[in-house]
Design a protein around this motif. Sequence first.
Motif, PDB file in Angstrom:
ATOM      1  N   GLU A 130       8.852   5.512 -60.746  1.00  0.00           N
ATOM      2  CA  GLU A 130      10.076   6.288 -60.555  1.00  0.00           C
ATOM      3  C   GLU A 130      10.167   6.907 -59.160  1.00  0.00           C
ATOM      4  OE1 GLU A 130      10.128   9.143 -63.677  1.00  0.00           O
ATOM      5  OE2 GLU A 130      10.209   7.642 -65.275  1.00  0.00           O
ATOM      6  N   THR A 131       9.042   7.328 -58.620  1.00  0.00           N
ATOM      7  CA  THR A 131       9.039   7.948 -57.299  1.00  0.00           C
ATOM      8  C   THR A 131       7.636   7.854 -56.716  1.00  0.00           C
ATOM      9  OG1 THR A 131       9.662   9.942 -56.052  1.00  0.00           O
ATOM     10  CG2 THR A 131       8.491  10.280 -58.133  1.00  0.00           C
ATOM     11  N   THR A 132       7.449   8.373 -55.511  1.00  0.00           N
ATOM     12  CA  THR A 132       6.126   8.380 -54.879  1.00  0.00           C
ATOM     13  C   THR A 132       5.855   9.762 -54.301  1.00  0.00           C
ATOM     14  OG1 THR A 132       7.042   7.607 -52.757  1.00  0.00           O
ATOM     15  CG2 THR A 132       6.231   5.920 -54.300  1.00  0.00           C
ATOM     16  N   SER A 133       4.622   9.972 -53.875  1.00  0.00           N
ATOM     17  CA  SER A 133       4.236  11.262 -53.310  1.00  0.00           C
ATOM     18  C   SER A 133       3.124  11.046 -52.298  1.00  0.00           C
ATOM     19  CB  SER A 133       3.753  12.212 -54.412  1.00  0.00           C
ATOM     20  OG  SER A 133       2.493  11.781 -54.912  1.00  0.00           O
ATOM     21  N   LEU A 134       2.748  12.119 -51.640  1.00  0.00           N
ATOM     22  CA  LEU A 134       1.647  12.105 -50.683  1.00  0.00           C
ATOM     23  C   LEU A 134       0.413  11.453 -51.298  1.00  0.00           C
ATOM     24  CD1 LEU A 134       0.957  13.570 -47.813  1.00  0.00           C
ATOM     25  CD2 LEU A 134      -0.164  15.269 -49.251  1.00  0.00           C
ATOM     26  N   TYR A 135       0.070  11.865 -52.515  1.00  0.00           N
ATOM     27  CA  TYR A 135      -1.171  11.413 -53.134  1.00  0.00           C
ATOM     28  C   TYR A 135      -1.052  10.042 -53.780  1.00  0.00           C
ATOM     29  CZ  TYR A 135      -2.447  16.203 -52.180  1.00  0.00           C
ATOM     30  OH  TYR A 135      -2.689  17.397 -51.528  1.00  0.00           O
ATOM     31  N   SER A 136       0.096   9.721 -54.336  1.00  0.00           N
ATOM     32  CA  SER A 136       0.247   8.376 -54.900  1.00  0.00           C
ATOM     33  C   SER A 136       0.191   7.321 -53.802  1.00  0.00           C
ATOM     34  CB  SER A 136       1.562   8.263 -55.689  1.00  0.00           C
ATOM     35  OG  SER A 136       2.692   8.298 -54.836  1.00  0.00           O
TER      36      SER A 136
END
Length: 399
Positions: A16-22
């Motif tokens: 669904e989304t991404t982040s710094l850690y993903s």
Amino acid sequence: MQKVLYISLSFVDVRETTSLYSDLIQEFLTNGHDVLVLAPHFYDGRKSELVVEGGIKILRVPVSGLFSNNKYIKGLSNVLLPFLYKRALKKLKISLDFDLVMMPTPPITLLNLALWVKNKSKAKFYLILRDIFPQNAIDLKIMKPNGLIHTYFRNKEIALYDLADKIGCMSPANIAYIEKHNPKVDKTKLHLLPNWENSPQWDENLDENEFRAKYGLNNKIVAIYGGNIGLPQRMENIIELAQHCSELEDLVFFLVGFGTEHEKIAALIKSLNLKNVILIESVPKPEYVKFIQISDIGLISLNQDFTIPNFPSKANSYYGYKKPILASVDVNTDFGIILEEIGAGFWSEAGDVASLKNNLLKLYKDPELRKKMGENGYQYMKNNLLTEHAYRTILKEIN
């Protein structure tokens, strides 16, 4: 090094989304590592289960109240978190044969879990230091200094630094702060691990005029803020700036995000009858990318009460999409100094609205300066702040 355990306070569903850690975990997977993420379930009432989300193995554990607005419930949930994680690892019979255990701060309450896994696996432990707690809570007047609660968490912090084989810090000021306030920490553990981000994914099909029209932004210079709206950001700094710029009819402050102070900021905008501020709640990342693409200036705000050197990760999105940055930050961070060293924007001391407006006007009046500073930030990010850079730093330090 093949088997990696990443212990987290939260982890997005990358479908669904991404982040710094993903992004970082995906980089480890791309380079052939076997990674397991330990993270809370998004929803209550679920059982601990091993799932695969977008190719990432995650042990999801139900944890009630972890993100409650009630600070006591939230605090209790954070204290219980390591016990719930440990129980889930045992229940699902996860083999403790990891080569590397990684964990970011917050929270420091996962110390005992990290110690247990490190000892069982005979693994190395890498601490990604993004938050200096409990001092940040004292700075924000959430916690009283030298009380029982502060002493408890301060002892946890000291033990966490002692446990870590290596500690990745956001900036030189972060390293200096840890050295000054924790003289027993082995200085060879400390090194730079700046915030990272993947190369930007431009929306090539974006019709800028149509998108601007949707939000009433045609023929406007857009100063965007995207991210958390809480005590650490003290968005009053931006609202005060907007109030002092009401005569600039073609300038709009576009604020995107949510947090504990969102309602307060919304009420402040309404009470001041500010026509040059648009506040919307968080949007999916693809939509946010569109906002950044059509914007002209990226905004950063930090609470002036901080004594710890915070370093805003949202700057990387502005760099990636070639937006010059206007920052209102405390005097203890080195973010503003680095920003001006690379020629990617201007900074003012938080609370000094006259200086902040003066810096804004430099960008407002000069499209070529905006373009030049945006390009400078982009080149700096491309050469220093990509996820692959963070991955290589961690592997180099831990080996």
